[in-house]
Write an enzyme that holds these catalytic residues in place. Structure first.
Site, PDB file in Angstrom:
ATOM      1  N   CYS A 187      50.415 -51.510 -14.894  1.00  0.00           N
ATOM      2  CA  CYS A 187      49.938 -50.522 -15.873  1.00  0.00           C
ATOM      3  C   CYS A 187      51.055 -49.727 -16.541  1.00  0.00           C
ATOM      4  O   CYS A 187      50.812 -49.067 -17.549  1.00  0.00           O
ATOM      5  CB  CYS A 187      48.974 -49.550 -15.201  1.00  0.00           C
ATOM      6  SG  CYS A 187      47.725 -50.361 -14.194  1.00  0.00           S
ATOM      7  N   HIS A 323      49.042 -40.272 -17.165  1.00  0.00           N
ATOM      8  CA  HIS A 323      48.463 -41.573 -16.835  1.00  0.00           C
ATOM      9  C   HIS A 323      46.950 -41.414 -16.712  1.00  0.00           C
ATOM     10  O   HIS A 323      46.187 -42.202 -17.262  1.00  0.00           O
ATOM     11  CB  HIS A 323      49.078 -42.095 -15.549  1.00  0.00           C
ATOM     12  CG  HIS A 323      48.719 -43.506 -15.233  1.00  0.00           C
ATOM     13  ND1 HIS A 323      49.045 -44.564 -16.045  1.00  0.00           N
ATOM     14  CD2 HIS A 323      48.046 -44.048 -14.178  1.00  0.00           C
ATOM     15  CE1 HIS A 323      48.606 -45.688 -15.525  1.00  0.00           C
ATOM     16  NE2 HIS A 323      47.984 -45.402 -14.382  1.00  0.00           N
ATOM     17  N   HIS A 363      40.906 -47.842 -19.730  1.00  0.00           N
ATOM     18  CA  HIS A 363      42.208 -48.236 -19.185  1.00  0.00           C
ATOM     19  C   HIS A 363      42.598 -49.594 -19.751  1.00  0.00           C
ATOM     20  O   HIS A 363      41.941 -50.596 -19.488  1.00  0.00           O
ATOM     21  CB  HIS A 363      42.130 -48.284 -17.667  1.00  0.00           C
ATOM     22  CG  HIS A 363      43.432 -48.602 -17.002  1.00  0.00           C
ATOM     23  ND1 HIS A 363      44.636 -48.197 -17.510  1.00  0.00           N
ATOM     24  CD2 HIS A 363      43.726 -49.296 -15.861  1.00  0.00           C
ATOM     25  CE1 HIS A 363      45.621 -48.611 -16.717  1.00  0.00           C
ATOM     26  NE2 HIS A 363      45.084 -49.290 -15.714  1.00  0.00           N
TER      27      HIS A 363
END
Length: 541
Positions: A187, A323, A363
């Site tokens: 990620c 994040h 996401h």
């Protein structure tokens, strides 16, 4: 010029294909509106796209995702691919190639003045398009069409699907001769790619760097199984830092930014969206509860390193693009790490906004950091901090009242104080690779803040109208076929009617910083209106 200024990198071009946002303007409008682009679709839609009925009809199946349009379309001829090659190409490649070209055009790096040394640093998600073993659901992928396998060899399928070949495909198709490499850290991949590009520019390995991330999942209408304790949300929505946060929901998207050294960008009068002042990457190591868990100590060390690289105190940061997964473990750890570092700067409570674009578009896997980066760049450029979508009240486990942070529920103006606006962008990858970036608004060479996009247009138009130069303007356009040229004429006509950029700059860039193809036209006029009308006539002729 100080050594820290010598190290600064300018963002000179961007292009995106995000959920419900095929352009930067659409993306910014959605962010400012606090729009959540995650869609809940029917189980029938998932089944029609290839999800087995036995999967889609499970009680724990959540049919939600943030989708991108146009994944089934591609201008193959423009890049020199055959129709057959386009059919077997991963959609992640298709959209990345198109978005990469669009970003280079936005940066003025496709014309006669194009640098010979353009690097490509890119990432993509696991290919779910090329084989049955990778994806047993997708009935329209390559492995389910034996007639395709009979007409193209295995090596060609590999180089059109495997993520190792994504950046070098763009380098080859556009004749880009700088470093070209794939970056994979889960990620945090996009921001790690950014760090490699920044270092390459600082060392002089390339003159221009393209940084991109592509995450397009197959099948398109596919949700996920929810299980208690997993990182996925049972609600089909992501609510970072919120009291009802329950995890992530998947999303799709592609984003590309183009970078140059600050001095080169200012010398050539490039449009500078923002400056990268500092950047750092590290790994947590084993100092955490599990392989996939985040670490307070690892994040703290990397935040400090990014601030040190920028040569600033945390007290100068006005916005943190976190994040922000909205998970029970991730959010408290991230806020704790940030609070300890920012607390050392003795910042007042509620003096720094914190948010996460995952509230808007879910996401995005390997492209998550790119979505965050572009959001923060637009924020420092437009002087507005976007809201966190769906935020009502903070998660009490964050103890935000004891930190310098607050989560804003509405878009708010972000005036520059005694210096540029600055933002910190955060990304953490499963496995512990952390990346943090310090961004700043560009103040140019004379210390005057650059006007945010979309503001100051009336004054600029008046200045153009009253200037000594009443010259007739020539606006040349070109494309590889007639239909594309007419479409481009319409786009420029719309641009002339709404954009606040200098008319002189628009014509100059079209003439000198765009590649000229076989099909061409030229519009002539002394004003935006005259040029737009001329383009309309050509497009409709």
């Amino acid at each position: 010029m100080s050594s820290k200024q010598d190290q600064q990198i300018a963002v000179v071009g961007m292009a995106v294909r995000f959920p419900e946002a095929p352009t930067l303007d659409a993306y910014w409008a959605n962010l400012i509106a606090g729009r959540c682009s995650v869609q809940r679709f029917s189980k029938e839609a998932a089944i029609a796209d290839g999800v087995p009925r036995s999967e889609a009809e499970r009680d724990d199946y959540v049919p939600a995702s943030a989708l991108v349009d146009g994944v089934d379309r591609f201008d193959a001829g423009f890049f020199g691919f055959s129709r057959r090659e386009a059919e077997v190409m991963d959609p992640q490649y298709r959209l990345f190639l198109e978005t990469g070209w669009a970003a280079l055009e936005a940066a003025g790096q496709t014309g006669r003045r194009r640098s010979d040394s353009i690097g490509v640093f890119a990432t993509s998600g696991m290919s779910l398009y090329s084989g049955k073993e990778m994806n047993t659901y997708y009935r329209v992928n390559v492995a389910h069409h034996e007639e395709l396998l009979d007409t193209i060899d295995a090596i060609q399928i590999k180089v059109l699907n495997d993520k190792d070949y994504l950046p070098t495909q763009l380098s080859y198709r556009l004749n880009l001769k700088g470093p070209s490499m794939a970056v994979q850290t889960a990620c945090s991949s996009a921001l790690v790619a950014l760090q490699l590009a920044v270092q390459s520019l600082r060392r002089g390995e390339c003159d221009v760097a393209l940084v991109g991330a592509s995450a397009i999942h197959a099948p398109r209408h596919a949700g996920y199984r929810y299980s208690e304790g997993s990182i996925y949300s049972s609600q089909g929505v992501c609510r970072p830092f919120e009291q009802h946060a329950a995890g992530i929901v998947g999303g799709n998207g592609v984003g590309v930014v183009v970078l140059r050294r600050r001095d080169c960008a200012l010398r050539d009068n490039d449009r500078v969206h923002a400056l990268i002042q500092g950047i750092a990457v590290n790994n947590d190591g084993a100092n955490k509860v599990s392989y996939a868990a985040p670490s307070i100590e690892g994040q703290k060390a990397n935040i400090r390193a990014a601030l040190r690289d920028a040569g600033i105190s945390a007290a100068l940061i006005g916005m943190v693009e976190a994040h922000g997964t909205g998970t029970a473990m991730g959010d408290p750890i991230e806020v704790a790490a940030l609070a300890q570092v920012f607390g050392e700067a003795k910042m007042a409570p509620a003096s720094c906004a914190i948010g996460s674009v995952k509230s808007n578009i879910g996401h995005l896997d390997t492209a998550a950091g790119m979505a965050s980066l572009v959001k923060a760049i637009l924020a420092v450029e437009h002087a507005v901090i976007p809201p966190t979508a769906g935020f009502v009240a903070p998660n009490p486990l964050l103890n935000l009242a004891r930190t310098p942070f607050y989560v804003n529920a509405q878009a708010q103006e972000w005036p520059a104080a005694d210096g540029p606006r600055r933002a910190l962008v955060c990304a953490t990858g499963a496995g512990g690779t952390n990346a943090h970036v310090v961004l700043a608004s560009c103040t140019g060479q004379d210390g005057v803040p650059a006007a945010p996009r979309g503001k100051g247009g009336e004054a600029q138009e008046a200045q153009e109208a009253q200037g000594a130069d009443d010259a007739v303007r020539l606006l040349p356009l070109s494309a590889k076929d007639e239909a594309s040229l007419r479409a481009q004429a319409r786009q420029y006509a719309a641009l002339l009617r709404m954009d606040t950029a200098s008319l002189r700059d628009i014509c100059y860039t079209a003439a000198t910083r765009r590649e000229h193809f076989r099909w061409r036209l030229a519009a002539v006029g002394q004003s935006r209106r005259q040029l737009a009308e001329a383009l309309d006539a050509i497009a409709d002729g």
